[in-house]
Design a protein around this motif. Structure first.
Motif, short mmCIF file in Angstrom:
data_model
loop_
_atom_site.label_atom_id
_atom_site.label_comp_id
_atom_site.label_asym_id
_atom_site.label_seq_id
_atom_site.Cartn_x
_atom_site.Cartn_y
_atom_site.Cartn_z
N PRO A 44 0.82 -1.22 0.00
CA PRO A 44 0.00 0.00 0.00
C PRO A 44 0.85 1.27 0.00
CG PRO A 44 -0.55 -1.44 1.88
CD PRO A 44 0.57 -2.10 1.13
N GLU A 45 2.04 1.21 0.61
CA GLU A 45 2.82 2.44 0.71
C GLU A 45 3.24 2.98 -0.66
OE1 GLU A 45 3.76 -0.51 1.75
OE2 GLU A 45 5.86 -0.96 1.28
N HIS A 90 1.24 3.10 -3.36
CA HIS A 90 0.18 3.76 -4.12
C HIS A 90 -0.94 4.36 -3.30
CE1 HIS A 90 -0.93 -0.54 -3.82
NE2 HIS A 90 -2.16 -0.06 -3.66
N VAL A 91 -1.02 4.08 -2.00
CA VAL A 91 -2.13 4.63 -1.22
C VAL A 91 -1.73 5.94 -0.58
CG1 VAL A 91 -3.63 4.27 0.77
CG2 VAL A 91 -3.14 2.37 -0.79
N LEU A 92 -2.59 6.96 -0.75
CA LEU A 92 -2.35 8.24 -0.09
C LEU A 92 -2.93 8.14 1.31
CD1 LEU A 92 -3.58 10.54 -3.00
CD2 LEU A 92 -1.22 9.90 -2.51
N GLY A 93 -2.07 8.13 2.32
CA GLY A 93 -2.54 7.96 3.69
C GLY A 93 -2.06 9.08 4.60
N PRO A 94 -2.27 8.91 5.89
CA PRO A 94 -1.85 9.95 6.85
C PRO A 94 -0.36 10.25 6.76
CG PRO A 94 -3.29 8.36 7.89
CD PRO A 94 -3.01 7.83 6.54
N LYS A 95 0.45 9.21 6.45
CA LYS A 95 1.90 9.43 6.35
C LYS A 95 2.22 10.37 5.20
CE LYS A 95 3.72 5.08 8.07
NZ LYS A 95 4.00 3.75 7.53
N THR A 96 1.51 10.15 4.10
CA THR A 96 1.69 11.00 2.92
C THR A 96 1.39 12.44 3.28
OG1 THR A 96 0.52 9.16 1.89
CG2 THR A 96 1.25 10.94 0.46
N LEU A 97 0.29 12.60 4.04
CA LEU A 97 -0.17 13.92 4.45
C LEU A 97 0.93 14.63 5.24
CD1 LEU A 97 -2.99 14.95 3.85
CD2 LEU A 97 -3.66 14.38 6.17
N LYS A 98 1.53 13.89 6.19
CA LYS A 98 2.58 14.46 7.03
C LYS A 98 3.77 14.89 6.19
CE LYS A 98 1.95 13.15 11.75
NZ LYS A 98 1.04 11.96 11.77
N ALA A 99 4.14 14.03 5.23
CA ALA A 99 5.32 14.31 4.40
C ALA A 99 5.12 15.62 3.65
CB ALA A 99 5.56 13.16 3.43
N SER A 105 9.60 15.02 -4.29
CA SER A 105 10.69 14.28 -3.65
C SER A 105 10.32 13.87 -2.23
CB SER A 105 12.02 15.07 -3.70
OG SER A 105 11.78 16.42 -3.48
N ALA A 106 9.53 14.72 -1.53
CA ALA A 106 9.10 14.35 -0.18
C ALA A 106 8.23 13.09 -0.22
CB ALA A 106 8.31 15.50 0.45
N LEU A 107 7.37 13.02 -1.24
CA LEU A 107 6.48 11.85 -1.36
C LEU A 107 7.27 10.61 -1.72
CD1 LEU A 107 3.40 13.44 -3.13
CD2 LEU A 107 3.56 12.63 -0.78
N GLU A 108 8.22 10.78 -2.64
CA GLU A 108 9.04 9.63 -3.02
C GLU A 108 9.80 9.11 -1.82
OE1 GLU A 108 9.53 10.65 -7.76
OE2 GLU A 108 11.10 11.30 -6.35
N GLY A 109 10.12 10.03 -0.89
CA GLY A 109 10.81 9.65 0.34
C GLY A 109 9.97 8.71 1.21
N THR A 110 8.64 8.78 1.09
CA THR A 110 7.80 7.88 1.88
C THR A 110 7.59 6.54 1.19
OG1 THR A 110 5.72 8.53 0.85
CG2 THR A 110 6.48 9.88 2.69
#
Lengths: 844, 250
Positions: free
Chosen positions: A75-76, A78-87, A238-243
């Motif tokens: 899931p990490e 392709h899923v936009l989750g709370p972690k993505t939001l934080k990043a 790049s922040a998203l790719e980092g997650t």
């Protein structure tokens, strides 16, 4: 030549009214079609984009890229989750972020469960797109807002407590009491607009999804003031790719809208194509009317054209003067058509916005395509249609100017090539139609229709004038006006053919749709009759039994004839639930009464094979039942009580205590029940028995649904084709009024010789009715044949076709054509009758 | 029968040899022109007369290139028109021939001026303003130029037609019963105009008529009967013409 063409248009402007009207209606149709497409796209843009209209950037999943093997399970990636939001939140330049989630929840209101879509509301003002009607946006995990439409419908107001339920990502069922904090404006987003819409806060989303498991449809970002948005895309990426996120895209709202529409509007394009086909038919009919009118205009001007030739006009100069006229008329009429379409569309959308709340964002869009294409097409059609008459004009001999004005009769022999070609097309098309109908292949049959119809039209000059004169001779009744009318109607076979053909096209297509639809309905009815053995079935899978007094009330309901109570008594070895009922009541509700299971027999669906079925009653007794296989493929096995008791050890008393006990009801209803009656009945039964409405179904409901869909399609299609018929009728009026002008001398002579005004009017009316009536009659015959063959090729897959002809509708089509033709004769006839006998003889 | 032995064809405005025209076949066969030679001297006003069916209209149609002759040659201003195709014939007509018809034959949608200028407009040529001015003044149409045909009297319409015929300075103007639809006073006016255009402008005019009064305005009268030329009168008067006609049994 331009000067002459302009002078002609100015002087004879009244003679161009019909051409202008026909071209105008045809092009308006085309323009409106294109505008529907453009407006739908524009409206989607307003609605789909409404949720992120105010955001600076939108981050969404990228569905266009195929996932690499294995990523599906991570899931990490392709899923936009709370972690993505934080990043994203931590990226420099980002002021606020909000994850828009859209999850399905169940809402219990008034003792019933409803499906609802829950959307999160952003707390940040810039990102919030939720419009409140009253109350406040929900905060915390114990508040929701509900949309105005459903709040009104279910009588929910601010402060009410609802129970909502959802399934978490891990599959856990969660339910929770929540308080309604506010009422939101009705949603216009087509992705959420069709169901009840709840607005929830982020914490309730977390609670319903499970800790850290929330997933967002997209994430909207508000940037700090003065930040370059394109420049902000890179650090966010790049922040998203980092997650570990791989499949995503960062867009501005405008870019996102374009992508969303591309994904959403596939069906919209199909609608446009269908509409374009009808617009094309309208334009072909327009072309015929234009050709006809110009042919008559030329005939009237023979002397004038001959004079021009005598004075030194070259043949091609004559031709270009006619073509310039056509060009000008086509251009003006097409432009008027586009204006007309814009007006109509603007009015329609205004009405839509005013009456349908969900469509409040409907927008009229007129793009360059919707203006240019119809004008070019309309002008081109007019020019092409005027080409033949212009060639005729070119061949006028100079001497015609010097001879006394004899009646301009234009010989019109059907070219041999056209007849041979037409015959070939008809033969090939008919063969394909027959083959398609026999084999049940609609594609081949459709091809046959497309081939043969133009063929029939090409052969029109062979049979149309002959039919008109034959029917004229039959109906003239021996009176002088009658005889003259039937002779006049065919004195110019070419013109009669063209006029009748225009009407023939429209009427053929309309009656084809009517017969096809009626036959499809009848055939479907029969097919459904054997598929659904009962009219109405009440089957609540959650497992209920119904109190006797409720059953009595249902049986007494208006429209219900009989009722059979089926009780679960056990199951087959393969796991099918087995029911028992009283054979007498079963016989009364079955559509095919002979299929009542005798002792030891079980009534089963067509999916069962073999001769027997091993079944076990709730008490544990097992027996072998003899199969009575039906044509239905969705039928629970049913036995008589006697069999249930003797072979499976189940009695009414014994099964009532079983945990799996439940009852299914079969009902027979009145055949005469209409759609609305059935829906009322459905609701009444559901209410009485306290089950969901969808639990009440069956053959009648399905049939009604099919019939509604077919009726609706028929209505729309007939409405569209009516445009073509309308244009064709303008053609009839036109032909007649020009014939009157052309025969001024002759009509005056007849008046001088003793024809009364009334007789003259009657003669012209008869002529119009003959042409209109014969075209309609042949159109109905031809259309019925097409309709039956078409229905046969579609329904072939469902088995035998039930031929059904909508006599009344077809008679209506003929009546409308005849009355319209009669109406078309009024004005020309009045003009002809006004003329004093001497006046006409004196005029040229 | 040869009326005038031509030296060369260019001496004449219009000249035809062995002119033959036959309509129909078998029992319906009619010999409208029975193969004769005829010439018209430049700058003269000639009237063609004869009883109904004598072939005078057919003669005019063939000479003007409106109808094909079955045999023979026709020269207009030295050009053999019997060999021309339709386009060339049309161009010849608009440059070298003018017409004045019985029923005026103006284009109803155009003004008087546009009607006068029509042949030049068809040819895509500019008109000679001074010449137009002269013609319009001579014919007394100055204040009628912007009127449509239906706003003009019969005499005015016919004068517009005459102006149209004269404007291109054609080799020949053909008149087909030009006074047939006019009262005698207006008719006389138009005939005087035609005669003066011959006398003052040197215009060749060939007119078909069965009216002895109209024929008396001509310099020469040719008499026809049953598709043949049967006589010729120079400087005719109403009396001589009437006498000649009654001699034909008309």
């Amino acid at each position: 030549m331009l000067q002459l063409a302009l002078a002609n248009l100015k002087t004879y402007s009244r003679r161009f009214i019909a051409v202008t009207l026909a071209v105008m209606i045809g092009t308006a149709f085309l323009a409106a079609t294109l505008m529907v497409n453009a407006s739908a796209t524009e409206t989607l843009k307003n609605s789909i984009g409404s949720s992120y209209a105010k955001a600076d950037l939108v981050i969404g999943q990228d569905y266009m890229v195929d996932m690499a093997a294995g990523d599906e399970d991570k899931p990490e990636t392709h899923v936009l989750g709370p972690k993505t939001l934080k990043a994203i939140e931590s990226v420099d330049g980002v002021a606020a972020v909000h994850g828009s989630a859209n999850i399905g929840v169940s809402v219990n209101a008034g003792g019933r469960d409803y499906y609802a879509s829950a959307n999160t509301a952003a707390t940040n003002k810039k990102l919030n797109s939720t419009v409140l009607e009253s109350g406040a946006l929900p905060t915390g995990s114990e508040q929701v807002a509900i949309d105005a439409t459903y709040a009104g419908e279910y009588n929910i107001s601010v402060g009410d407590v609802l129970e909502i339920g959802a399934t978490t990502a891990e599959g856990k069922e969660i339910s929770r009491q929540v308080k309604v904090s506010g009422i939101t404006a009705a949603s216009s987003d087509p992705m959420t607009g069709s169901a009840m819409s709840l607005t929830i806060g982020q914490s309730l989303l977390d609670a319903l999804s499970g800790p850290g498991e929330a997933s967002y449809a997209n994430i909207v970002v508000a940037a700090k003031d003065g930040i370059d948005l394109q420049g902000l895309k890179d650090p966010i990426t790049s922040a998203l790719e980092g997650t570990g996120l791989k499949y995503f895209q960062v867009n501005t709202p405008d870019e996102q809208i374009v992508k969303d529409i591309a994904a959403f509007s596939g069906g919209n394009d199909q609608l446009t194509i269908v509409l374009l086909v009808f617009a094309l038919i309208a334009l072909v009919v327009t072309g015929l009317v234009v050709m006809n009118t110009f042919a008559v205009l030329i005939a009237q001007r023979t002397r004038e054209l001959a004079l021009m030739r005598t004075l030194g006009a070259l043949r091609k100069q004559i031709r270009s003067s006619v073509l310039i006229e056509a060009l000008l008329v086509g251009l003006l009429a097409s432009a008027a058509g586009v204006l007309l379409a814009t007006g109509i569309m603007a009015a329609l959308i205004k009405i839509l916005v005013a009456t349908v709340p969900e469509m409040s964002i409907a927008t009229l869009a007129v793009n360059a395509q919707a203006i240019i294409v119809p004008i070019v097409a309309g002008t081109a059609i007019t020019l092409v249609a005027a080409w033949m008459p212009a060639r005729k004009a070119m061949r006028v001999s100079p001497l015609a100017a010097l001879r006394p004005a004899d009646d301009a009769a234009m010989g019109n022999k059907a070219g041999k090539i056209r007849i041979v070609f037409g015959a070939l097309l008809v033969a090939a098309g008919a063969a394909a139609l027959a083959y398609g109908a026999i084999e049940g292949n609609i594609l081949i049959a459709f091809g046959g229709g497309v081939l043969s119809f133009p063929g029939v039209l090409m052969l029109g000059s062979l049979f149309l004038p002959k039919t008109v004169s034959a029917i004229g001779a039959l109906t003239s009744g021996g009176t002088v006006p009658g005889k003259l009318a039937s002779l006049n109607a065919v004195r110019n076979p070419g013109r009669t053919t063209a006029t009748a053909t225009a009407l023939l096209i429209g009427v053929t297509l309309v009656s084809m749709m009517m017969v096809g639809a009626q036959t499809a309905k009848a055939s479907l009815g029969d097919a459904l009759g054997s598929e659904f053995l009962v009219d109405v079935e009440v089957n609540d899978y959650s497992g209920t039994t119904f109190p006797a007094e409720s059953l009595a009330k249902v049986k007494a309901m208006n429209g219900v004839q009989d009722l059979a109570e089926l009780t679960a008594v056990g199951s087959s070895k393969s796991g099918q639930e087995l029911f028992a009922t009283d054979p007498a009541s079963l016989e009364s509700v079955l559509n095919n009464g002979s299929q009542v299971p005798a002792a030891g027999q079980v009534l089963v669906s067509s999916n069962n094979e073999g001769k027997t079925m091993e079944a076990t009653g709730f008490g544990g007794k097992t027996g072998n039942l003899e199969l009575l296989i039906t044509e239905s493929n969705s039928l629970q096995p049913v036995v008589g009580w006697e069999t249930a008791t003797s072979m499976l050890g189940a009695t009414k008393e014994s099964v009532a205590k079983d945990l799996n006990a439940r009852t299914v009801l079969w009902l027979k209803v009145d055949d005469s029940l209409g759609n609305a009656d059935l829906r009322t009945l459905q609701t009444d039964i559901a209410d009485e028995l306290n089950v969901e409405e969808y639990a009440v179904g069956g053959g009648v409901m399905e049939k009604q649904m099919f019939n509604t869909v077919i009726d609706m399609l028929l209505m729309i299609v007939s409405g569209l084709l009516a445009v073509a018929v309308l244009i064709a009728l303008i053609g009839v009026a036109n032909t007649l009024s020009l014939s009157v002008l052309e025969r001024t001398r002759e009509n005056s002579l007849l008046r001088a010789l003793g024809l009364t005004r009334g007789q003259l009017k009657k003669m012209l009316a008869t002529e119009a009715v003959l042409i209109g009536g014969v075209a309609a009659l042949l159109g109905v015959l031809l259309g019925s044949a097409y309709g039956l063959l078409g229905a046969q090729s579609v329904m072939g897959a469902f088995g035998a076709m039930s031929v059904s002809i909508p006599w009344l509708q077809l008679a209506g089509v003929i009546a409308v054509s005849v009355v319209a033709a009669l109406a078309a004769s009024i004005v020309p006839a009045r003009r002809a009758a006004k003329l004093a006998p001497v006046q006409g003889l004196a005029s040229e | 029968m040869t009326i005038t032995a031509p030296q060369t064809s260019t001496d004449f405005a219009v000249h035809a040899t062995n002119l033959t025209k036959i309509y129909g076949e078998g029992t319906t066969r009619v010999e409208a022109l029975r193969g004769f030679d005829v010439s018209f001297v430049r700058g003269k006003f000639t009237a063609i007369m004869g009883p109904s069916g004598s072939g005078k209209s057919t003669l005019m149609h063939c000479l003007a290139g409106l109808d094909d002759a079955n045999d023979g040659q026709i020269f207009i201003g030295g050009t053999d028109i019997s060999k021309l195709n339709d386009d060339a014939l049309t161009k010849m007509r608009r440059e070298k021939v003018g017409f004045v018809f019985q029923s005026f034959n103006l284009v109803p949608t155009l003004t008087a001026e546009a009607n006068i200028l029509l042949p030049l407009a068809l040819a895509g040529k500019k008109h000679d303003k001074a010449w137009l001015e002269t013609i319009v003044t001579t014919l007394g149409l100055g204040d009628r130029l912007n009127h449509k045909p239906h706003e003009l009297s019969g005499g005015q319409q016919q004068r517009v037609a005459v102006a149209r015929a004269l404007l291109t300075r054609p080799e020949v103007v053909f008149g087909d019963e030009p006074t047939g639809n006019l009262d005698s006073r207006t008719g006389a006016e138009v005939l005087s105009l035609l005669r003066s255009s011959t006398r003052e402008m040197g215009q060749t005019i060939i007119m078909v008529t069965h009216d002895a009064v109209a024929a008396s305005y001509a310099d020469t009268v040719l008499l026809m009967k049953d598709g043949e030329l049967v006589g010729q009168l120079e400087d005719p008067t109403v009396e001589t013409v009437t006498q000649a006609l009654s001699g034909l049994g008309a």
